[in-house]
Design a protein around this motif. Structure first.
Motif, PDB file in Angstrom:
ATOM      1  N   LYS A  18       0.811  -1.221   0.000  1.00 44.19           N
ATOM      2  CA  LYS A  18       0.000   0.000   0.000  1.00 44.19           C
ATOM      3  C   LYS A  18       0.840   1.264   0.000  1.00 44.19           C
ATOM      4  O   LYS A  18       0.470   2.257  -0.593  1.00 44.19           O
ATOM      5  CB  LYS A  18      -0.944   0.003   1.199  1.00 44.19           C
ATOM      6  CG  LYS A  18      -2.002  -1.051   1.123  1.00 44.19           C
ATOM      7  CD  LYS A  18      -2.914  -1.007   2.319  1.00 44.19           C
ATOM      8  CE  LYS A  18      -3.959  -2.108   2.194  1.00 44.19           C
ATOM      9  NZ  LYS A  18      -4.889  -2.110   3.314  1.00 44.19           N
ATOM     10  N   ASN A  19       1.965   1.238   0.682  1.00 45.56           N
ATOM     11  CA  ASN A  19       2.797   2.424   0.758  1.00 45.56           C
ATOM     12  C   ASN A  19       3.976   2.365  -0.209  1.00 45.56           C
ATOM     13  O   ASN A  19       4.984   3.025   0.009  1.00 45.56           O
ATOM     14  CB  ASN A  19       3.295   2.626   2.184  1.00 45.56           C
ATOM     15  CG  ASN A  19       4.114   1.453   2.676  1.00 45.56           C
ATOM     16  OD1 ASN A  19       4.221   0.430   2.007  1.00 45.56           O
ATOM     17  ND2 ASN A  19       4.691   1.610   3.843  1.00 45.56           N
ATOM     18  N   SER A  21       4.378   3.503  -3.277  1.00 39.34           N
ATOM     19  CA  SER A  21       4.656   4.754  -3.973  1.00 39.34           C
ATOM     20  C   SER A  21       5.423   5.726  -3.088  1.00 39.34           C
ATOM     21  O   SER A  21       6.426   6.308  -3.510  1.00 39.34           O
ATOM     22  CB  SER A  21       3.341   5.391  -4.431  1.00 39.34           C
ATOM     23  OG  SER A  21       3.579   6.618  -5.058  1.00 39.34           O
ATOM     24  N   ILE A  22       4.984   5.874  -1.850  1.00 42.80           N
ATOM     25  CA  ILE A  22       5.652   6.801  -0.928  1.00 42.80           C
ATOM     26  C   ILE A  22       7.070   6.311  -0.617  1.00 42.80           C
ATOM     27  O   ILE A  22       8.023   7.098  -0.583  1.00 42.80           O
ATOM     28  CB  ILE A  22       4.828   6.944   0.362  1.00 42.80           C
ATOM     29  CG1 ILE A  22       3.504   7.616   0.047  1.00 42.80           C
ATOM     30  CG2 ILE A  22       5.589   7.721   1.415  1.00 42.80           C
ATOM     31  CD1 ILE A  22       2.523   7.587   1.189  1.00 42.80           C
ATOM     32  N   THR A  23       7.226   5.025  -0.415  1.00 39.59           N
ATOM     33  CA  THR A  23       8.531   4.470  -0.072  1.00 39.59           C
ATOM     34  C   THR A  23       9.526   4.636  -1.222  1.00 39.59           C
ATOM     35  O   THR A  23      10.656   5.081  -1.018  1.00 39.59           O
ATOM     36  CB  THR A  23       8.403   2.982   0.295  1.00 39.59           C
ATOM     37  OG1 THR A  23       7.474   2.849   1.371  1.00 39.59           O
ATOM     38  CG2 THR A  23       9.739   2.399   0.681  1.00 39.59           C
TER      39      THR A  23
END
Length: 125
Positions: A18-19, A21-23
């Motif tokens: 889920k994260n 893209s941010i990571t």
């Protein structure tokens, strides 16, 4: 930009984290460039000097050129991003980051190899 992490193919029926893209964006665009910039003086300049023979015990020992440091830094960024994206997204995805990292790796190697031909390099006259 979640569309940049959309996998072209998926080996298994798992979804992207889920994260993801941010990571990926925070590592590739913020953390890694800051670490490379911070390590230029302590790590990259002595390493480039050893690899190119600039830090030898010769009479005219010179420091590595800015273009050599830039080339090796870009190549290091490209290798690091390729490694991270292949590890973090093993089932595909991040194709844009993979392409950018591969092009940066190749560009960095070419710049570091051709650094003596750029303006500002010393001539042996």
């Amino acid at each position: 930009c979640p569309y940049a992490l959309k996998p072209v193919y998926v080996k298994s029926p798992t979804q992207l984290p889920k994260n993801a893209s941010i990571t990926v964006v925070s590592y590739c665009a913020v953390i890694l460039p800051l670490v490379i910039i911070a390590s230029v003086r302590l790590v990259l300049e002595p390493l480039v000097g050893l690899l190119t023979g600039h830090n030898s015990t010769a009479f005219y020992a010179t420091s590595p050129k800015f273009s050599e440091i830039l080339g090796y830094s870009a190549a290091l960024w490209g290798v690091s991003v390729l490694s991270m994206v292949n590890y973090y997204l093993p089932n595909g995805g991040g194709e844009v980051w993979k392409r950018v990292a591969a092009l940066t790796l190749i560009m960095g190697l070419f710049v570091s190899f051709s650094a003596p031909a750029f303006p500002g390099s010393t001539s042996n006259e």
